[in-house]
Write a protein that holds these residues in place. Structure first.
Motif, PDB file in Angstrom:
ATOM      1  N   LYS A 270      -1.097  11.132  10.284  1.00  0.00           N
ATOM      2  CA  LYS A 270      -2.170  11.958   9.709  1.00  0.00           C
ATOM      3  C   LYS A 270      -2.145  11.751   8.198  1.00  0.00           C
ATOM      4  O   LYS A 270      -1.522  12.508   7.466  1.00  0.00           O
ATOM      5  N   THR A 271      -2.818  10.694   7.766  1.00  0.00           N
ATOM      6  CA  THR A 271      -2.857  10.376   6.343  1.00  0.00           C
ATOM      7  C   THR A 271      -4.184  10.818   5.738  1.00  0.00           C
ATOM      8  O   THR A 271      -5.172  10.988   6.443  1.00  0.00           O
ATOM      9  N   HIS A 272      -4.166  10.989   4.414  1.00  0.00           N
ATOM     10  CA  HIS A 272      -5.397  11.411   3.744  1.00  0.00           C
ATOM     11  C   HIS A 272      -5.716  10.581   2.504  1.00  0.00           C
ATOM     12  O   HIS A 272      -6.768  10.762   1.896  1.00  0.00           O
ATOM     13  N   HIS A 273      -4.816   9.661   2.115  1.00  0.00           N
ATOM     14  CA  HIS A 273      -5.089   8.847   0.925  1.00  0.00           C
ATOM     15  C   HIS A 273      -4.244   7.581   0.957  1.00  0.00           C
ATOM     16  O   HIS A 273      -3.148   7.565   1.510  1.00  0.00           O
ATOM     17  N   VAL A 274      -4.758   6.531   0.316  1.00  0.00           N
ATOM     18  CA  VAL A 274      -4.042   5.270   0.179  1.00  0.00           C
ATOM     19  C   VAL A 274      -4.409   4.646  -1.159  1.00  0.00           C
ATOM     20  O   VAL A 274      -5.526   4.810  -1.657  1.00  0.00           O
ATOM     21  N   GLY A 275      -3.435   3.954  -1.743  1.00  0.00           N
ATOM     22  CA  GLY A 275      -3.653   3.213  -2.976  1.00  0.00           C
ATOM     23  C   GLY A 275      -2.898   1.900  -2.919  1.00  0.00           C
ATOM     24  O   GLY A 275      -2.032   1.705  -2.056  1.00  0.00           O
ATOM     25  N   LEU A 276      -3.194   1.004  -3.835  1.00  0.00           N
ATOM     26  CA  LEU A 276      -2.514  -0.283  -3.931  1.00  0.00           C
ATOM     27  C   LEU A 276      -1.426  -0.151  -4.987  1.00  0.00           C
ATOM     28  O   LEU A 276      -1.705   0.160  -6.148  1.00  0.00           O
ATOM     29  N   TYR A 277      -0.176  -0.382  -4.590  1.00  0.00           N
ATOM     30  CA  TYR A 277       0.949  -0.234  -5.506  1.00  0.00           C
ATOM     31  C   TYR A 277       0.947  -1.364  -6.536  1.00  0.00           C
ATOM     32  O   TYR A 277       0.821  -2.536  -6.190  1.00  0.00           O
ATOM     33  N   LEU A 278       1.069  -0.994  -7.818  1.00  0.00           N
ATOM     34  CA  LEU A 278       1.057  -1.950  -8.916  1.00  0.00           C
ATOM     35  C   LEU A 278       2.449  -2.215  -9.480  1.00  0.00           C
ATOM     36  O   LEU A 278       2.654  -3.177 -10.202  1.00  0.00           O
ATOM     37  N   GLY A 279       3.400  -1.344  -9.166  1.00  0.00           N
ATOM     38  CA  GLY A 279       4.732  -1.409  -9.755  1.00  0.00           C
ATOM     39  C   GLY A 279       4.889  -0.305 -10.788  1.00  0.00           C
ATOM     40  O   GLY A 279       3.911   0.356 -11.173  1.00  0.00           O
TER      41      GLY A 279
ATOM     42  N   ARG B  47       1.274  11.497  -8.897  1.00  0.00           N
ATOM     43  CA  ARG B  47       0.144  12.402  -9.151  1.00  0.00           C
ATOM     44  C   ARG B  47      -0.375  13.044  -7.865  1.00  0.00           C
ATOM     45  O   ARG B  47      -0.868  14.155  -7.873  1.00  0.00           O
ATOM     46  N   LYS B  48      -0.277  12.322  -6.771  1.00  0.00           N
ATOM     47  CA  LYS B  48      -0.747  12.814  -5.474  1.00  0.00           C
ATOM     48  C   LYS B  48       0.389  13.497  -4.724  1.00  0.00           C
ATOM     49  O   LYS B  48       1.526  13.070  -4.796  1.00  0.00           O
ATOM     50  N   LYS B  49       0.033  14.514  -3.964  1.00  0.00           N
ATOM     51  CA  LYS B  49       1.021  15.201  -3.128  1.00  0.00           C
ATOM     52  C   LYS B  49       1.114  14.517  -1.766  1.00  0.00           C
ATOM     53  O   LYS B  49       0.265  13.715  -1.410  1.00  0.00           O
ATOM     54  N   ASP B  50       2.131  14.849  -1.018  1.00  0.00           N
ATOM     55  CA  ASP B  50       2.316  14.363   0.356  1.00  0.00           C
ATOM     56  C   ASP B  50       2.587  12.870   0.456  1.00  0.00           C
ATOM     57  O   ASP B  50       2.069  12.196   1.344  1.00  0.00           O
ATOM     58  N   PHE B  51       3.405  12.331  -0.444  1.00  0.00           N
ATOM     59  CA  PHE B  51       3.772  10.924  -0.371  1.00  0.00           C
ATOM     60  C   PHE B  51       4.337  10.641   1.022  1.00  0.00           C
ATOM     61  O   PHE B  51       5.232  11.321   1.502  1.00  0.00           O
ATOM     62  N   ALA B  52       3.791   9.620   1.701  1.00  0.00           N
ATOM     63  CA  ALA B  52       4.225   9.281   3.062  1.00  0.00           C
ATOM     64  C   ALA B  52       4.998   7.972   3.116  1.00  0.00           C
ATOM     65  O   ALA B  52       5.683   7.716   4.108  1.00  0.00           O
ATOM     66  N   GLY B  53       4.882   7.129   2.103  1.00  0.00           N
ATOM     67  CA  GLY B  53       5.658   5.896   2.093  1.00  0.00           C
ATOM     68  C   GLY B  53       4.873   4.690   1.633  1.00  0.00           C
ATOM     69  O   GLY B  53       3.658   4.731   1.482  1.00  0.00           O
ATOM     70  N   PHE B  54       5.643   3.625   1.402  1.00  0.00           N
ATOM     71  CA  PHE B  54       5.087   2.330   1.029  1.00  0.00           C
ATOM     72  C   PHE B  54       5.034   1.459   2.275  1.00  0.00           C
ATOM     73  O   PHE B  54       5.974   1.445   3.073  1.00  0.00           O
ATOM     74  N   TYR B  55       3.944   0.693   2.406  1.00  0.00           N
ATOM     75  CA  TYR B  55       3.745  -0.137   3.587  1.00  0.00           C
ATOM     76  C   TYR B  55       3.300  -1.537   3.176  1.00  0.00           C
ATOM     77  O   TYR B  55       2.565  -1.699   2.209  1.00  0.00           O
ATOM     78  N   ARG B  56       3.733  -2.511   3.965  1.00  0.00           N
ATOM     79  CA  ARG B  56       3.429  -3.907   3.691  1.00  0.00           C
ATOM     80  C   ARG B  56       2.756  -4.525   4.904  1.00  0.00           C
ATOM     81  O   ARG B  56       3.152  -4.269   6.040  1.00  0.00           O
ATOM     82  N   TYR B  57       1.766  -5.370   4.654  1.00  0.00           N
ATOM     83  CA  TYR B  57       1.070  -6.055   5.745  1.00  0.00           C
ATOM     84  C   TYR B  57       1.896  -7.224   6.213  1.00  0.00           C
ATOM     85  O   TYR B  57       2.507  -7.929   5.464  1.00  0.00           O
TER      86      TYR B  57
ATOM     87  N   LEU C  38       0.848  -1.186   0.000  1.00  0.00           N
ATOM     88  CA  LEU C  38       0.000   0.000   0.000  1.00  0.00           C
ATOM     89  C   LEU C  38       0.882   1.234   0.000  1.00  0.00           C
ATOM     90  O   LEU C  38       1.958   1.244   0.603  1.00  0.00           O
ATOM     91  N   VAL C  39       0.426   2.270  -0.675  1.00  0.00           N
ATOM     92  CA  VAL C  39       1.141   3.544  -0.717  1.00  0.00           C
ATOM     93  C   VAL C  39       0.253   4.586  -0.036  1.00  0.00           C
ATOM     94  O   VAL C  39      -0.906   4.760  -0.402  1.00  0.00           O
ATOM     95  N   PHE C  40       0.800   5.224   0.993  1.00  0.00           N
ATOM     96  CA  PHE C  40       0.035   6.195   1.794  1.00  0.00           C
ATOM     97  C   PHE C  40       0.517   7.612   1.519  1.00  0.00           C
ATOM     98  O   PHE C  40       1.686   7.841   1.201  1.00  0.00           O
ATOM     99  N   PHE C  41      -0.407   8.543   1.705  1.00  0.00           N
ATOM    100  CA  PHE C  41      -0.132   9.967   1.514  1.00  0.00           C
ATOM    101  C   PHE C  41      -0.571  10.715   2.765  1.00  0.00           C
ATOM    102  O   PHE C  41      -1.605  10.411   3.340  1.00  0.00           O
ATOM    103  N   GLY C  42       0.223  11.692   3.163  1.00  0.00           N
ATOM    104  CA  GLY C  42      -0.042  12.467   4.370  1.00  0.00           C
ATOM    105  C   GLY C  42       1.263  12.653   5.112  1.00  0.00           C
ATOM    106  O   GLY C  42       2.326  12.799   4.510  1.00  0.00           O
ATOM    107  N   LYS C  43       1.193  12.608   6.435  1.00  0.00           N
ATOM    108  CA  LYS C  43       2.389  12.763   7.253  1.00  0.00           C
ATOM    109  C   LYS C  43       2.408  11.675   8.313  1.00  0.00           C
ATOM    110  O   LYS C  43       1.478  11.561   9.118  1.00  0.00           O
ATOM    111  N   ILE C  44       3.500  10.893   8.305  1.00  0.00           N
ATOM    112  CA  ILE C  44       3.658   9.805   9.257  1.00  0.00           C
ATOM    113  C   ILE C  44       4.992  10.002   9.967  1.00  0.00           C
ATOM    114  O   ILE C  44       6.041  10.030   9.326  1.00  0.00           O
ATOM    115  N   THR C  45       4.927  10.162  11.283  1.00  0.00           N
ATOM    116  CA  THR C  45       6.132  10.283  12.091  1.00  0.00           C
ATOM    117  C   THR C  45       6.066   9.232  13.194  1.00  0.00           C
ATOM    118  O   THR C  45       5.065   8.515  13.316  1.00  0.00           O
TER     119      THR C  45
END
Length: 173
Positions: free
Chosen positions: A133-142, A163-173, A121-128
């Motif tokens: 404080k995230t505002h969007h998530v998508g499924l990374y396709l490559g 395309r989205k601003k505030d990239f916060a990182g990639f996350y794995r379950y 998953l790719v999250f957008f916002g601010k993670i410390t």
């Protein structure tokens, strides 16, 4: 709920392989499921996908800040960004591993990765370390692409991660 989820997984798997682009012959299950969902033309609905069971549902107008006025979410069956990723992960894992929360709740159940793989998953916002404080998530396709439910008036679709601003990182379950 588990029986309904198992039936849904079986149905998705039967059709998912035909929906994946030819360039992804060995795509992870989450990616194959996401392509199947994208092919259904499911619309965005603020709060959609957050019923007791994952999947399209009517949304809510509580907290809505979308462009379309008045808020259409309460009468629109669909998915928001976290509802979309929740449903994909539930089908891929055979149970609701992310739960009904929002992007902040979901990112807390995952671990950050520096080298993303399709299905992360790719999250957008601010993670410390102290706050999320995230505002969007998508499924990374490559290849810099993600599948997501982007905004009111749109359908689940593929977009560039950049395309989205505030990239916060990639996350794995």
């Amino acid at each position: 709920m588990r029986r309904r989820l198992a039936v849904a997984v079986a149905l998705v798997l039967l059709t998912a392989t035909a929906s994946v682009p030819l360039g992804l012959p060995a795509a992870p299950l989450a990616v194959r499921i996401a392509y199947e969902i994208e092919g259904r033309g499911i619309v965005y609905s603020w709060g959609g996908g957050h019923s007791e069971d994952p999947g399209p549902s009517k949304g809510t107008c509580r907290g809505y800040r979308g462009k379309i006025k008045p808020c259409p979410a309460a009468r629109t069956r669909g998915l928001d960004c976290s509802g979309f990723t929740r449903w994909v992960y539930a089908l891929a894992h055979g149970e609701d591993v992310l739960g009904p929360g929002n992007t902040d709740d979901h990112v807390r159940k995952m671990r950050r990765v520096s080298s993303p793989r399709p299905g992360d998953l790719v999250f957008f916002g601010k993670i410390t370390k102290r706050s999320v404080k995230t505002h969007h998530v998508g499924l990374y396709l490559g290849d810099g692409k993600m599948m997501n439910a982007p905004e009111t008036g749109a359908v689940v679709r593929i977009d560039e991660v950049s395309r989205k601003k505030d990239f916060a990182g990639f996350y794995r379950y």
